[in-house]
Design a protein around this motif. Structure first.
Motif, mmCIF file in Angstrom:
data_model
loop_
_atom_site.group_PDB
_atom_site.id
_atom_site.type_symbol
_atom_site.label_atom_id
_atom_site.label_comp_id
_atom_site.label_asym_id
_atom_site.label_seq_id
_atom_site.Cartn_x
_atom_site.Cartn_y
_atom_site.Cartn_z
ATOM 1 N N ARG A 120 0.839 -1.365 0.090
ATOM 2 C CA ARG A 120 0.270 0.149 -0.095
ATOM 3 C C ARG A 120 0.935 1.292 -0.304
ATOM 4 N NH1 ARG A 120 -5.010 -1.542 1.211
ATOM 5 N NH2 ARG A 120 -5.348 -3.432 0.521
ATOM 6 N N SER A 125 -5.903 2.731 -5.108
ATOM 7 C CA SER A 125 -7.345 2.095 -4.941
ATOM 8 C C SER A 125 -7.328 3.213 -6.536
ATOM 9 C CB SER A 125 -8.526 2.419 -4.601
ATOM 10 O OG SER A 125 -9.335 2.593 -5.008
ATOM 11 N N TYR A 131 -5.863 -2.543 -5.599
ATOM 12 C CA TYR A 131 -4.912 -1.454 -5.096
ATOM 13 C C TYR A 131 -4.146 -1.355 -6.035
ATOM 14 C CZ TYR A 131 -6.243 0.311 -0.823
ATOM 15 O OH TYR A 131 -7.411 1.408 -0.153
#
Length: 272
Positions: A120, A125, A131
């Protein structure tokens, strides 16, 4: 006992997408980049596989996206050894810088592609509902060879922002660079757009856009070929791993493409 080995040429082509001679060039490139750290006589813990088999392991990992526990029995080593080999040798397979800076006579094409990733810190997104990270790729229009790969940017970044921030802009040199309409304000060659209240473009602009699309489609062909290496469909690596995965795949794409009949003497790529 190895199930997969570089000593079997038929395994090399099936599991890496490279012919044996192209694979040998990849091994030599990794050996040059690794230097003394890959020397069998170096002090420290010896490698459990030969250099060819270690490069094969990383190439198979990129091509198939098998997990490390799945790769371990194929090469007859432990899962931890697979992780060490991928971590050490993966970055050595990245695309080499071009020997010559693109000049005013060169025509390049740039575009971004979304690479799904679990990390992340470099992903967001995105419009593919996952993602992902936005990776900018610069190719030579004439040969479809990848010249440079930008640093991964979050997948919700526009291409015009990713172009400036990923470092790909510096690789363009003085060349004519073609891009799609998402690169407005970058100074690149993009399609003509209708103005407010204008129902249709003038005929000469329509012709320009048609020829522009034909050239720009070549970068989409490159993305389609690169994603035959399935690590770009779901990258489980973190940090710089996403970058070296895309850059390493770009290098293998170049090696595979350089063996095609369309690349002849006098039209030979600068670097693979």
């Amino acid at each position: 006992m190895h199930v997969l080995s570089a000593q079997c040429p038929e395994f090399v082509e099936v599991f890496t997408g490279l012919r044996p001679r192209q694979f040998q060039r990849l091994v030599k490139a990794v050996q040059r980049a690794g230097g003394r750290a890959l020397d069998p006589g170096r002090p420290g813990r010896p490698w459990s596989l030969s250099l060819k088999d270690r490069v094969l392991l990383v190439a198979v990992y990129c091509r198939t996206n098998l997990s490390m526990p799945q790769l371990a029995p194929l090469f007859g080593i432990s899962t931890a050894a697979v992780g060490r080999i991928i971590k050490r040798h993966g970055p050595l397979m990245t695309l080499a810088p071009a020997r010559h800076r693109p000049g005013s006579d060169d025509v390049l094409v740039v575009d971004g592609t979304l690479v799904p990733t679990r990390d992340r810190s470099v992903a967001a997104s995105s419009k593919n509902h996952r993602y992902s990270t936005n990776v900018q790729v610069l190719i030579k229009a004439e040969t479809k060879l990848v010249l440079a790969v930008g640093r991964p940017m979050p997948g919700n970044h526009n291409d015009c922002i990713a172009f400036a921030d990923s470092g790909i802009k510096a690789a363009c040199g003085n060349a004519t660079v073609i891009a799609d309409g998402g690169y407005r304000g970058t100074g690149l060659l993009i399609p003509h757009r209708r103005q407010a209240g204008q129902e249709r473009l003038e005929p000469w602009k329509e012709e320009h856009n048609a020829s522009h699309r034909r050239v720009r489609a070549r970068v989409e062909h490159v993305f389609a070929r690169m994603k035959n290496w399935k690590i770009l469909r779901d990258c489980r690596l973190k940090g710089d791993g996403v970058y070296w995965a895309v850059s390493g795949v770009a290098r293998m794409h170049n090696l595979a493409l350089a063996g095609w009949p369309v690349v002849r003497a006098g039209n030979r790529p600068a670097v693979v």
